[in-house]
Design a protein around this motif. Structure first.
Motif, PDB file in Angstrom:
ATOM      1  N   ASN B  26      -3.432  45.258 -10.606  1.00 60.98           N
ATOM      2  CA  ASN B  26      -2.225  45.259 -11.429  1.00 60.98           C
ATOM      3  C   ASN B  26      -2.604  45.532 -12.888  1.00 60.98           C
ATOM      4  O   ASN B  26      -3.448  44.848 -13.461  1.00 60.98           O
ATOM      5  N   VAL B  28      -1.010  45.084 -15.655  1.00 59.45           N
ATOM      6  CA  VAL B  28      -0.718  44.026 -16.628  1.00 59.45           C
ATOM      7  C   VAL B  28      -1.783  42.941 -16.574  1.00 59.45           C
ATOM      8  O   VAL B  28      -2.231  42.430 -17.605  1.00 59.45           O
ATOM      9  N   HIS B  29      -2.242  42.619 -15.349  1.00 60.33           N
ATOM     10  CA  HIS B  29      -3.316  41.623 -15.247  1.00 60.33           C
ATOM     11  C   HIS B  29      -4.571  42.129 -15.938  1.00 60.33           C
ATOM     12  O   HIS B  29      -5.254  41.379 -16.645  1.00 60.33           O
ATOM     13  N   VAL B  32      -4.226  41.600 -19.577  1.00 61.09           N
ATOM     14  CA  VAL B  32      -4.411  40.199 -19.977  1.00 61.09           C
ATOM     15  C   VAL B  32      -5.895  39.870 -20.058  1.00 61.09           C
ATOM     16  O   VAL B  32      -6.361  39.229 -21.006  1.00 61.09           O
ATOM     17  N   ILE B  35      -7.440  41.384 -23.093  1.00 55.96           N
ATOM     18  CA  ILE B  35      -7.162  40.560 -24.279  1.00 55.96           C
ATOM     19  C   ILE B  35      -8.134  39.389 -24.328  1.00 55.96           C
ATOM     20  O   ILE B  35      -8.715  39.067 -25.376  1.00 55.96           O
ATOM     21  N   LEU B  39     -10.786  38.542 -27.265  1.00 54.91           N
ATOM     22  CA  LEU B  39     -10.744  37.268 -27.990  1.00 54.91           C
ATOM     23  C   LEU B  39     -12.092  36.565 -27.910  1.00 54.91           C
ATOM     24  O   LEU B  39     -12.560  35.983 -28.893  1.00 54.91           O
ATOM     25  N   VAL B  62      -6.544  42.944 -30.871  1.00 54.15           N
ATOM     26  CA  VAL B  62      -5.663  42.143 -30.024  1.00 54.15           C
ATOM     27  C   VAL B  62      -4.220  42.271 -30.497  1.00 54.15           C
ATOM     28  O   VAL B  62      -3.319  42.570 -29.715  1.00 54.15           O
ATOM     29  N   MET B  66      -3.697  46.144 -28.509  1.00 54.13           N
ATOM     30  CA  MET B  66      -3.331  45.624 -27.188  1.00 54.13           C
ATOM     31  C   MET B  66      -1.823  45.490 -27.026  1.00 54.13           C
ATOM     32  O   MET B  66      -1.296  45.638 -25.928  1.00 54.13           O
ATOM     33  N   VAL B  67      -1.116  45.191 -28.132  1.00 55.73           N
ATOM     34  CA  VAL B  67       0.347  45.131 -28.029  1.00 55.73           C
ATOM     35  C   VAL B  67       0.878  46.501 -27.599  1.00 55.73           C
ATOM     36  O   VAL B  67       1.746  46.609 -26.723  1.00 55.73           O
ATOM     37  N   VAL B  70       0.077  47.083 -23.883  1.00 49.30           N
ATOM     38  CA  VAL B  70       0.993  46.363 -22.988  1.00 49.30           C
ATOM     39  C   VAL B  70       2.364  47.028 -23.011  1.00 49.30           C
ATOM     40  O   VAL B  70       3.022  47.174 -21.970  1.00 49.30           O
ATOM     41  N   PHE B  71       2.766  47.455 -24.204  1.00 52.48           N
ATOM     42  CA  PHE B  71       4.056  48.136 -24.351  1.00 52.48           C
ATOM     43  C   PHE B  71       4.118  49.364 -23.447  1.00 52.48           C
ATOM     44  O   PHE B  71       5.086  49.593 -22.728  1.00 52.48           O
TER      45      PHE B  71
END
Lengths: 452, 174
Positions: B26, B28-29, B32, B35, B39, B62, B66-67, B70-71
């Motif tokens: 996935n 999105v996973h 994450v 990110i 970090l 980040v 990364m925003v 994800v967008f």
């Protein structure tokens, strides 16, 4: 394992103070956020000529506690088709980011967790910008169109306005000459002026951008209830929902604190460097005493005996605060406490004023449309903020290198920035009119579909 | 001791989540975990007392890049993406690159372990106490606008060119 134990002990010995301070923040912040909500409801009610919450406690003073209990007892729903782990993680990310960013904030000269962090203001801004992941991931994981649209809007809005906010912060930092929060405030004390007077345009830009970043009206499109039910939190309920709420209010406190530190003189009282204005120090205890007196005066008029007692309790609390504020002024032995206690009072007062303006705007202005929001950000705020940084730099070089009067140099460059801002507004109006004409707007006779 | 604990915790998190980035199906996973990896890297910067790098890593990678990642992922139809092949088939090239990288890292480690060559003690422990170090943002500024001025300006020019190129590609008619 003695090595691990030794490391833990070493850690505890070195960081006991910051650990206790962070525990205080984690424990007290939800309470403060609850009372900010109550104040917001009261302010809203007053502006709309209503009373607001009145039932729980005198004048609704215990309403936040009742709300918290209600939220904790509500059913916790996770939609069947939601992505369980991310749905679970998202509110935590928001709250963690908001609370963590408070670590570097200085609530007065005595209360700061990460004291020696050299890039304090960047730390606050960077960590608090992580909260967006909570919103975006939560909106995606809910598997609902309303949530997803809210999340996308929030991401686009944040990315657009963070640029302008960052540029506005740079203006303040240029004046302060440091990234360290303590140094910035002390620099304002040394120069004898709050930076809002030296860089008013930057303050205005930061204010607009911070409203957009905290998703507050008139920029609350990610949670616009008339279009998106509740935006990214549509599928959340109970405690998880309240975590989002807590994060939003904590973020408000964070942006207000950043603005206070950078533009409003941090924990300094007004006219801190003017000698004959020393009597201002006596205002806080007198104010607290006055509130206490008013509470005593109102207590007999409460309808229920319990509420009379609660009102007297509030009066006692206010009197205690007044005593706390007055002791360093009256007892020479306790004078060293004055900086900490009065600093904290002034800091909280300024943060409160900033948040009050947020509320005021919320109940005054109608919500923007999304394309208007984007246009405001990209065509107006970002160009103006860039011009402002450059103009401020020019002004400061004029002052430092060519010995021009600081006020003259900065006033002139601010005027220039304002002229360019006016030109930008005019250009935007013109572009909009042209676009309307091209679409066949009201100006063109051919577009009259009812004719004939 | 504390330095070592912090280093290994953040390093472990970074390595594990980097591995998860490429193995999750996935998108999105994956994002994450990316990110998380970024970090954790930022945490290692902080352990090295490079506060400015730590904050810039968070703000830029980040909070910014990364925003946008994800967008974009949310605009992609994930159901279709799940059906596609996860890994590309360029096994031999990948093997070559991996071997070269492993060789570099191994050589560095071996080099550091030699007596008399104290270039890279691992994990890095800061010898001077925090108060003795120069202020981090100032140190970065002095090196960027001092000895490294030309490379810095060339890099920003490169970024400007890339930005204009992106605008031209996105907008067919300028």
């Amino acid at each position: 394992m003695p090595a691990a134990l030794q490391a833990t002990l070493e850690f505890l010995r070195a960081y006991a103070g910051p650990l206790i301070a962070s525990l205080v923040i984690v424990a007290v912040l939800p309470l403060i956020a609850g009372y900010v909500v109550l104040v917001e409801r009261k302010v809203m009610a007053d502006m709309q000529a209503r009373l607001g919450p009145m039932r729980v406690g005198p004048h609704g003073l215990l309403q936040p506690i009742a709300d918290a209990v209600k939220l904790l007892l509500k059913e916790d729903i996770i939609p069947e088709k939601a992505d369980f782990w991310i749905f679970w993680l998202a509110p935590l990310v928001s709250v963690t980011a908001a609370m963590l960013s408070m670590a570097a904030l200085a609530f007065g000269p005595a209360f700061q967790i990460a004291r020696d962090i050299n890039v304090g203001i960047l730390f606050v801004v960077g960590i608090s910008s992580l909260g967006i992941f909570g919103i975006v991931l939560g909106g995606w994981a809910s598997n609902s169109h309303y949530s997803l649209i809210g999340a996308l809007r929030s991401a686009a809005q944040l990315v657009s306005y963070e640029t302008a906010a960052g540029m506005a912060l740079v203006s303040g930092l240029l004046l302060g000459g440091s990234l360290q929060i303590r140094t910035i405030v002390e620099e304002q004390a040394r120069q004898g002026v709050w930076f809002i007077f030296l860089a008013p345009v930057a303050f205005f830009i930061y204010m607009v951008a911070s409203i957009a970043e905290t998703n507050r009206a008139p920029f609350d499109l990610p949670e616009a209830e008339s279009e998106l039910v509740a935006g990214y939190m549509t599928e959340y309920s109970g405690f998880r929902w309240s975590l989002y709420f807590l994060a939003e209010y904590a973020n408000m406190i964070v942006v207000a604190s950043v603005a206070t530190t950078l533009f409003l003189g941090g924990w300094m009282r007004p006219f801190a460097s003017v000698r004959w204005m020393g009597w201002v120090d006596f205002l806080p205890p007198l104010l607290a005493l006055g509130v206490a007196g008013y509470c005593v005066y109102r207590a007999p008029r409460q309808p229920v005996p319990v509420q009379k007692l609660v009102m007297l309790g509030v009066a006692g609390l206010c009197a205690l605060v007044a005593l706390l504020l007055a002791v360093p002024l009256l007892l020479p032995a306790a004078f060293f406490l004055k900086a900490g206690i009065h600093g904290a009072f002034w800091f909280v007062a300024k943060v409160g004023a900033y948040i009050f303006v947020f509320m005021w705007l919320r109940f005054t202005l109608p919500r923007y449309r999304f394309d208007q929001l984007m246009r405001l950000g990209w065509y107006f705020l970002i160009p103006v903020s860039i011009v402002n940084v450059m103009a401020l730099g020019v002004g400061l070089v004029l002052h430092w290198q060519y010995r021009v009067n600081l006020w003259l140099a900065l006033g002139g460059t601010t005027l220039l920035t304002l002229l360019i801002a006016l030109w930008l507004v005019w250009a935007d109006r013109k572009r909009e009119a042209e676009a309307l004409q091209a679409r066949g707007g009201p100006g063109t006779p051919a577009a009259d579909s009812y004719a004939g | 001791m504390l330095d070592k604990v912090i280093f290994y915790v953040f390093g472990g998190i970074a390595v594990v989540s980097a591995a998860l980035v490429v193995t999750r199906r996935n998108a999105v996973h994956s994002a994450v975990f990316l990110i998380t990896a970024l970090l954790a890297t930022a945490g290692i910067f902080l352990q090295l007392r490079a506060e400015f790098l730590f904050v810039v890593q968070i703000i830029l990678y980040v909070g910014g890049i990364m925003v946008l990642f994800v967008f974009v992922i949310m605009l992609v139809n994930l159901d279709v993406a799940l059906q596609q092949i996860q890994f590309s088939r360029q096994k031999w090239v990948a093997l070559l690159v991996t071997l070269a990288l492993a060789g570099q890292v191994g050589a560095m480690l071996w080099w550091a372990g030699q007596p008399g060559k104290k270039t890279l003690p691992l994990p890095v422990s800061v010898a001077a106490p925090a108060e003795k170090l120069p202020a981090n943002a100032e140190a970065v500024a002095h090196s960027l606008f001092g000895p490294y001025l030309l490379p810095f300006e060339i890099a920003s020019l490169l970024l400007l060119v890339a930005m204009i190129g992106a605008v031209v590609m996105a907008k067919k008619k300028v």
